[in-house]
Design a protein around this motif. Sequence first.
Motif, PDB file in Angstrom:
ATOM      1  N   ALA A   1      -2.714   7.375   7.592  1.00 48.92           N
ATOM      2  CA  ALA A   1      -3.943   7.044   8.499  1.00 48.92           C
ATOM      3  C   ALA A   1      -3.493   5.598   8.814  1.00 48.92           C
ATOM      4  O   ALA A   1      -4.660   5.079   9.485  1.00 48.92           O
ATOM      5  CB  ALA A   1      -5.232   7.002   7.864  1.00 48.92           C
ATOM      6  N   ASP A   2      -2.356   4.986   8.597  1.00 50.31           N
ATOM      7  CA  ASP A   2      -1.999   3.681   9.194  1.00 50.31           C
ATOM      8  C   ASP A   2      -1.174   4.226  10.537  1.00 50.31           C
ATOM      9  O   ASP A   2       0.034   4.306  10.572  1.00 50.31           O
ATOM     10  CB  ASP A   2      -1.195   2.935   8.318  1.00 50.31           C
ATOM     11  CG  ASP A   2      -0.551   1.544   9.029  1.00 50.31           C
ATOM     12  OD1 ASP A   2      -1.033   1.156   9.961  1.00 50.31           O
ATOM     13  OD2 ASP A   2       0.107   0.726   8.441  1.00 50.31           O
ATOM     14  N   THR A   3      -2.071   4.388  11.596  1.00 47.91           N
ATOM     15  CA  THR A   3      -1.534   4.749  12.817  1.00 47.91           C
ATOM     16  C   THR A   3      -1.099   3.789  13.653  1.00 47.91           C
ATOM     17  O   THR A   3      -0.294   3.984  14.776  1.00 47.91           O
ATOM     18  CB  THR A   3      -2.384   5.878  13.583  1.00 47.91           C
ATOM     19  OG1 THR A   3      -3.528   5.148  13.821  1.00 47.91           O
ATOM     20  CG2 THR A   3      -2.658   7.034  12.650  1.00 47.91           C
ATOM     21  N   PHE A   4      -1.265   2.611  13.439  1.00 48.25           N
ATOM     22  CA  PHE A   4      -1.124   1.179  14.441  1.00 48.25           C
ATOM     23  C   PHE A   4       0.061   0.726  14.042  1.00 48.25           C
ATOM     24  O   PHE A   4       0.757   0.164  15.210  1.00 48.25           O
ATOM     25  CB  PHE A   4      -2.361   0.285  14.240  1.00 48.25           C
ATOM     26  CG  PHE A   4      -3.670   0.845  14.573  1.00 48.25           C
ATOM     27  CD1 PHE A   4      -3.904   1.054  16.100  1.00 48.25           C
ATOM     28  CD2 PHE A   4      -4.484   1.488  13.868  1.00 48.25           C
ATOM     29  CE1 PHE A   4      -5.150   1.885  16.415  1.00 48.25           C
ATOM     30  CE2 PHE A   4      -5.846   1.911  14.099  1.00 48.25           C
ATOM     31  CZ  PHE A   4      -5.895   2.246  15.552  1.00 48.25           C
ATOM     32  N   ARG A   5       0.558   0.769  13.127  1.00 51.40           N
ATOM     33  CA  ARG A   5       1.954   0.031  12.758  1.00 51.40           C
ATOM     34  C   ARG A   5       3.143   1.011  13.152  1.00 51.40           C
ATOM     35  O   ARG A   5       3.147   2.020  12.367  1.00 51.40           O
ATOM     36  CB  ARG A   5       1.832  -0.459  11.418  1.00 51.40           C
ATOM     37  CG  ARG A   5       2.837  -1.500  11.032  1.00 51.40           C
ATOM     38  CD  ARG A   5       3.017  -1.856   9.672  1.00 51.40           C
ATOM     39  NE  ARG A   5       3.654  -2.993   9.122  1.00 51.40           N
ATOM     40  CZ  ARG A   5       3.924  -3.327   8.038  1.00 51.40           C
ATOM     41  NH1 ARG A   5       3.221  -2.513   7.003  1.00 51.40           N
ATOM     42  NH2 ARG A   5       4.513  -4.289   7.644  1.00 51.40           N
ATOM     43  N   ALA A   6       4.011   0.449  13.807  1.00 50.73           N
ATOM     44  CA  ALA A   6       5.035   1.211  14.124  1.00 50.73           C
ATOM     45  C   ALA A   6       6.026   1.592  12.892  1.00 50.73           C
ATOM     46  O   ALA A   6       6.199   0.588  12.260  1.00 50.73           O
ATOM     47  CB  ALA A   6       6.124   0.535  15.066  1.00 50.73           C
TER      48      ALA A   6
ATOM     49  N   VAL B   1      -4.999   8.186   0.648  1.00 51.11           N
ATOM     50  CA  VAL B   1      -5.109   7.806   2.028  1.00 51.11           C
ATOM     51  C   VAL B   1      -4.409   6.504   2.126  1.00 51.11           C
ATOM     52  O   VAL B   1      -4.920   5.473   1.721  1.00 51.11           O
ATOM     53  CB  VAL B   1      -6.584   7.635   2.577  1.00 51.11           C
ATOM     54  CG1 VAL B   1      -6.841   7.338   4.038  1.00 51.11           C
ATOM     55  CG2 VAL B   1      -7.358   9.052   2.347  1.00 51.11           C
ATOM     56  N   ASP B   2      -3.455   6.150   3.147  1.00 54.18           N
ATOM     57  CA  ASP B   2      -2.828   5.004   3.613  1.00 54.18           C
ATOM     58  C   ASP B   2      -3.531   4.584   4.854  1.00 54.18           C
ATOM     59  O   ASP B   2      -4.020   5.336   5.777  1.00 54.18           O
ATOM     60  CB  ASP B   2      -1.379   5.221   3.943  1.00 54.18           C
ATOM     61  CG  ASP B   2      -0.349   4.003   3.962  1.00 54.18           C
ATOM     62  OD1 ASP B   2      -1.052   2.799   3.065  1.00 54.18           O
ATOM     63  OD2 ASP B   2       0.503   4.032   4.178  1.00 54.18           O
ATOM     64  N   THR B   3      -3.773   3.184   4.878  1.00 51.76           N
ATOM     65  CA  THR B   3      -4.499   2.613   5.907  1.00 51.76           C
ATOM     66  C   THR B   3      -3.797   1.422   6.565  1.00 51.76           C
ATOM     67  O   THR B   3      -3.011   0.818   5.817  1.00 51.76           O
ATOM     68  CB  THR B   3      -6.047   2.292   5.573  1.00 51.76           C
ATOM     69  OG1 THR B   3      -5.659   1.062   4.635  1.00 51.76           O
ATOM     70  CG2 THR B   3      -6.762   3.387   4.812  1.00 51.76           C
TER      71      THR B   3
ATOM     72  N   GLU C   1       6.256   7.279   9.386  1.00 52.61           N
ATOM     73  CA  GLU C   1       7.843   7.572   8.865  1.00 52.61           C
ATOM     74  C   GLU C   1       7.873   7.147   7.480  1.00 52.61           C
ATOM     75  O   GLU C   1       8.472   7.813   6.520  1.00 52.61           O
ATOM     76  CB  GLU C   1       8.817   7.110   9.949  1.00 52.61           C
ATOM     77  CG  GLU C   1       8.749   7.822  11.209  1.00 52.61           C
ATOM     78  CD  GLU C   1       7.741   7.375  11.983  1.00 52.61           C
ATOM     79  OE1 GLU C   1       6.968   6.461  11.748  1.00 52.61           O
ATOM     80  OE2 GLU C   1       7.432   8.021  13.043  1.00 52.61           O
ATOM     81  N   GLN C   2       7.404   5.815   7.178  1.00 58.64           N
ATOM     82  CA  GLN C   2       7.628   5.220   5.945  1.00 58.64           C
ATOM     83  C   GLN C   2       6.763   5.992   4.733  1.00 58.64           C
ATOM     84  O   GLN C   2       7.604   6.497   3.966  1.00 58.64           O
ATOM     85  CB  GLN C   2       7.104   3.917   5.886  1.00 58.64           C
ATOM     86  CG  GLN C   2       7.613   3.080   4.558  1.00 58.64           C
ATOM     87  CD  GLN C   2       6.978   1.831   4.366  1.00 58.64           C
ATOM     88  OE1 GLN C   2       6.195   1.464   5.093  1.00 58.64           O
ATOM     89  NE2 GLN C   2       6.892   1.243   3.249  1.00 58.64           N
ATOM     90  N   LEU C   3       5.668   6.678   5.153  1.00 61.52           N
ATOM     91  CA  LEU C   3       5.110   7.366   4.164  1.00 61.52           C
ATOM     92  C   LEU C   3       5.654   8.798   3.942  1.00 61.52           C
ATOM     93  O   LEU C   3       5.719   9.283   2.921  1.00 61.52           O
ATOM     94  CB  LEU C   3       3.615   7.442   4.538  1.00 61.52           C
ATOM     95  CG  LEU C   3       2.688   7.977   3.429  1.00 61.52           C
ATOM     96  CD1 LEU C   3       2.554   7.049   2.102  1.00 61.52           C
ATOM     97  CD2 LEU C   3       1.174   8.446   4.018  1.00 61.52           C
TER      98      LEU C   3
ATOM     99  N   LYS D   1       0.780  -1.307   0.142  1.00 55.35           N
ATOM    100  CA  LYS D   1       0.042   0.021   0.114  1.00 55.35           C
ATOM    101  C   LYS D   1       0.821   1.268   0.107  1.00 55.35           C
ATOM    102  O   LYS D   1       0.895   2.298  -0.935  1.00 55.35           O
ATOM    103  CB  LYS D   1      -1.019   0.155   1.382  1.00 55.35           C
ATOM    104  CG  LYS D   1      -2.076  -1.179   1.170  1.00 55.35           C
ATOM    105  CD  LYS D   1      -2.763  -0.785   2.591  1.00 55.35           C
ATOM    106  CE  LYS D   1      -2.049  -1.150   3.726  1.00 55.35           C
ATOM    107  NZ  LYS D   1      -1.462  -2.510   3.904  1.00 55.35           N
ATOM    108  N   THR D   2       1.772   1.233   0.968  1.00 56.64           N
ATOM    109  CA  THR D   2       2.619   2.424   1.129  1.00 56.64           C
ATOM    110  C   THR D   2       3.564   2.677   0.007  1.00 56.64           C
ATOM    111  O   THR D   2       3.342   4.060  -0.585  1.00 56.64           O
ATOM    112  CB  THR D   2       3.322   2.295   2.536  1.00 56.64           C
ATOM    113  OG1 THR D   2       2.452   2.285   3.570  1.00 56.64           O
ATOM    114  CG2 THR D   2       4.028   3.879   2.648  1.00 56.64           C
ATOM    115  N   THR D   3       4.005   1.941  -0.376  1.00 52.26           N
ATOM    116  CA  THR D   3       4.976   2.051  -1.481  1.00 52.26           C
ATOM    117  C   THR D   3       4.049   2.478  -2.828  1.00 52.26           C
ATOM    118  O   THR D   3       4.419   3.288  -3.734  1.00 52.26           O
ATOM    119  CB  THR D   3       5.400   0.483  -1.997  1.00 52.26           C
ATOM    120  OG1 THR D   3       6.125   0.027  -0.950  1.00 52.26           O
ATOM    121  CG2 THR D   3       6.733   0.715  -3.100  1.00 52.26           C
TER     122      THR D   3
HETATM  123 MG    MG Z   1       2.222   0.631   4.857  1.00 46.42          MG
END
Ligand code: MG
Length: 451
Positions: free
Chosen positions: A280-285, A332-334, A289-291, A257-259
Amino acid sequence: MGLFDIFRRHRKKDEKKQSESASVSVVESLSEQFLSSVSLSQASAAEASDQSQEHSESVNSTSVAVSTSFSTETSESVAGQSLNSESNSVSLSQTQSTTESVAPSVSESALESESQSNSANTQETAAEQKDEDQEDANQTVEKKYDAGLAKSRHGFGARLNRFLANFRHVDEDFFDDLEDLLIESDVGVDMTTQLSDELRDEVKLQNAKTKQEVSNVIIEKMVDLYEKAGKGENSAINFAKEGPTVIMFVGVNGAGKTTTIGKMAAMYKRQGKKVILAAADTFRAGATEQLDVWAKRDGVDIVTGPENGDPAAVVYDAVKKAQSENYDILLVDTAGRLQNKVNLMKELAKMKRVLTREIPAAPHEVLLVVDATTGQNALSQAKLFKQNTDVTGIILTKLDGTARGGIVLAIRNELHLPVKYVGLGEKVDDLQAFNAEEFVYGLFKGLVTTN
Ligand code: MG
Ligand code: GDP
């Protein structure tokens, strides 16, 4: 469009490319005539002829590279070679476009006052230029598919080849073995069954004697089924008529997704659009930052929230900003995983509600990102997401990493969702609009002959 039309068309294009490289000298002499007919100063004329000197060199090397890649279709090194010939053929078309682009710049500087008649001229040249650019772009797309599907071609293709080399009669064993092969290539059970049923009925197969004839019939049937299953599918992105277009990306962790968002943001930015991302992917550590790294690399804006914060709040902030600051595209990234599936689906639904409250037509797309290398697993994930969110299309990533490109056929046949984009590598420009024809050609090239 049937399979053989596709292959004939591609072959014609290949032939055209070859003859183009032969007729370049004509283009050059034309360009020289053009240059000398325009009253350029001595100095710039000399410069121009210097340039065409350079071009003739690059053109020569093009024809060499093209013919090499033609004669070595099957070896592993094809990818590298065809890449070489790509860069050369690009420089070839650049030669031509340079020749043409001389026209507007000359007319602009020499005849600035005659803007009326000139602008018509310039427009025409611009249109020609556009055609050429399109042609360039088409060639690049072909090469990308070619390279991205190399693994599938070698895997799927080689398997089919082996199978056909060993077959004696078209009997029950033949169909059993063919079914095994197709399932191993991720074509999917439904499609495999359908295909082998139809092949059984196909008298043509009974008459097809040679390995090549049998191979052609099988692939032709596969493409027919594939095209039938895709009737009415729209693989274009649905853009907002006015205001920001909102695209939500969903899919399990690691799907890409992020890529994909990073690649898409760059693509839209290149097209001159004002792009903003919502992390909006706030759950994964580390997800934010990656986005953020992509946002910086692409030179686009981003809205973030605190780790473990409410993703719907990030979406809200982002859509507000997109509206008030006139962004064209909001991506929107999730999250791909929460404590459990139910929570994830609930969270996605909440984000969607927030978007729709602010912009009734949003999200304009919900794209499900699917990792092609996970095969049948990808298919069952896709079914789950499809049941729970209104997915509007698929982005199939990592096609470059699978030897079983059959997954594309299974997705169309079992999900009836259009594949809109495919990931053919990790780099920013390794995202391509899905083109069924290029896909089919890239997958079966070398297995089909049109004679
Ligand atoms: Mg991602
Ligand atoms: P997410 O968890 O869905 O956001 O997935 P990521 O975007 O973090 O991607 C997971 C991994 O897959 C990363 O290492 C990416 O570089 C890689 N990846 C994504 N798309 C592609 C692709 O099209 N081809 C290849 N080879 N790798 C990809």
